[in-house]
Write an enzyme that holds these catalytic residues in place. Structure first.
Site, PDB file in Angstrom:
ATOM      1  CD  GLU A  69       6.529  11.219   4.962  1.00  0.00           C
ATOM      2  OE1 GLU A  69       6.429  10.980   6.182  1.00  0.00           O
ATOM      3  OE2 GLU A  69       6.458  12.364   4.485  1.00  0.00           O
ATOM      4  CB  SER A 113      -5.465  -6.280  -8.880  1.00  0.00           C
ATOM      5  OG  SER A 113      -5.106  -5.698  -7.669  1.00  0.00           O
ATOM      6  CG  HIS A 170       0.941   2.812 -11.840  1.00  0.00           C
ATOM      7  ND1 HIS A 170      -0.380   3.007 -12.172  1.00  0.00           N
ATOM      8  CD2 HIS A 170       1.031   1.529 -11.387  1.00  0.00           C
ATOM      9  CE1 HIS A 170      -1.048   1.873 -11.946  1.00  0.00           C
ATOM     10  NE2 HIS A 170      -0.212   0.974 -11.471  1.00  0.00           N
ATOM     11  CB  SER A 171       1.710   1.994  -7.591  1.00  0.00           C
ATOM     12  OG  SER A 171       2.726   1.079  -7.962  1.00  0.00           O
TER      13      SER A 171
END
Ligand SMILES: Cc1ncc(C[n+]2csc(CCOP(=O)(O)OP(=O)(O)O)c2C)c(N)n1
Length: 383
Positions: free
Chosen positions: A57, A143, A272-273
């Protein structure tokens, strides 16, 4: 003459301890875990769910740049986190927040990292969910997929060379990361150098939108362990107790310099994200519901604890509130904290700052002095 393929032998079985009603399948396989640890495992799952819900959120409100949820993989994270010892070194990908919480990273530390404020250890230089903590033996995640894998094997080789330290390395990676060349190099170095490492694959069915049947053929990631000479097990990743037992045993094997591969089968319930705007177009709603409801790792462990008289709906309600409140409170605090001083983006990169960076910093300093009204400098720490 006989050519062999994956149908020439039975697939590697999936090790389970409890069923989806939290019932122990075979009493002789039930791990001996003390009540405090069991409760810690479950509470970590609940805390993790609350962090996922609220931080996602937060991202939607534009407070943090991105977020990656852990729904569906709580059993993997908490089961493995609890079976490790604090001296074991963790190399994570980015979807292992429950392991880090279990290791003792605080909600504040995690939220400061997501907010990138001046109390963040990385001083805002990493994207959210790329944690590290030297004192807690957690190596900072990066990453580019699978880069952690050869590094983890190298760290394990260093442990092997240090006398009698009884430490192992655990390296988490997704099924997608397993498709990288670095994964093969890591498996092979672990096997040929006989390193004390647990290579832990979170097989959650997808790499972003790519399902596993487009990533590999044959008997999954576990079969690669057998082919390359690693001690291998496939485990039900939605069953925290099975994961606990597998990792507990794996670390005993690993510290004898016998590398282990674990393939934990689970499902990525979330997208996924927060940068994934597919709206789940690549999979069916029924598939998601099946995993979220019938194979829910949190529900399974809760039912097991209730069966042992360790948990009930009143405690659940109270703990849920505590877990939620701490996240909400910490987010408010994190939002108020200033960003690190702008110079931090250039400092700590090299041990001694090279001349070209020094020059850029001086230019930047003059620029900010001249045009300060155009920059939100009050949001950053002063020197
Ligand atoms: C070398 C590299 N290629 C591609 C990407 C983009 N990328 C980020 S996450 C991801 C999916 C990884 O899937 P998996 O390893 O299964 O982990 P999961 O997200 O499912 O937990 C991809 C393709 C990357 N970060 N690095």
């Amino acid at each position: 003459m006989k050519f062999l393929n994956e149908q020439s032998y039975d697939p590697i079985p999936i090790y389970r301890v409890i069923d989806n009603k939290g019932q122990v399948i075979d009493r002789t396989e039930e791990p001996r875990i003390d009540n405090e640890t069991l409760l810690n495992m479950y509470k970590t799952m609940v805390q993790l769910n609350q962090m996922d819900e609220i931080l996602i959120e937060s991202q939607q409100q534009g407070r943090i740049s991105m977020y990656l949820t852990n729904y569906g993989e709580e059993g993997i994270q908490v089961g493995s986190g609890a079976a490790l010892l604090p001296r074991d070194m963790i190399f994570a990908q980015y979807r292992e927040l429950g392991v880090l919480l279990y290791r003792g990273m605080t909600v504040t530390e995690i939220i400061n990292q997501c907010y990138g404020n001046h109390e963040d250890r990385d001083k805002g230089r990493q994207i959210p969910m790329h944690f590290g903590n030297k004192e807690k033996n957690i190596v900072t995640a990066s990453s580019p997929l699978a880069t952690q894998m050869p590094q983890a094997v190298g760290a394990a080789y260093a442990f092997k060379r240090a006398p009698n330290n009884e430490r192992c390395v655990i390296c988490y990676f997704g099924d997608g990361a397993a498709s990288e060349g670095d994964a093969h190099a890591a498996f092979n170095f672990a096997a040929t150098l006989q390193c004390p490492v647990i290579l832990f694959c979170r097989n959650n069915g997808y790499a972003v939108w790519t399902p596993t049947n487009q990533q590999y053929r044959g008997d999954g990631i576990a079969a690669r362990g057998l082919a390359l000479g690693l001690h291998t097990i496939r485990v039900d990743g939605t069953d925290a107790l099975a994961v606990y037992r597998a990792v507990e045993r794996a670390r005993e094997i690993a510290i004898q310099n016998k590398p282990v591969l674990i393939e934990a089968m689970s499902y990525r319930v979330g997208l996924h994200s927060t940068a994934d705007f597919s709206n789940n177009a690549f999979r069916s709603v029924e598939e998601i519901q099946k995993w979220a409801q019938e194979e829910n790792p949190v529900e399974k462990l809760r039912l097991y604890l209730e069966g042992r008289g360790l948990w009930n709906s009143d405690i659940e309600k109270q703990f849920l509130k505590e877990a939620r409140d701490i996240v909400l409170r910490t987010i408010q605090e994190a939002d108020q904290k200033k960003k690190a001083h702008w110079k931090e983006m250039l400092q700590d990169v090299y041990y001694v700052m090279p001349q070209h960076l020094q020059k850029q910093m001086n230019q930047m300093e003059k620029h900010l002095e001249k045009y300060k009204e155009h920059y939100p400098l009050d949001q950053f720490q002063s020197e």
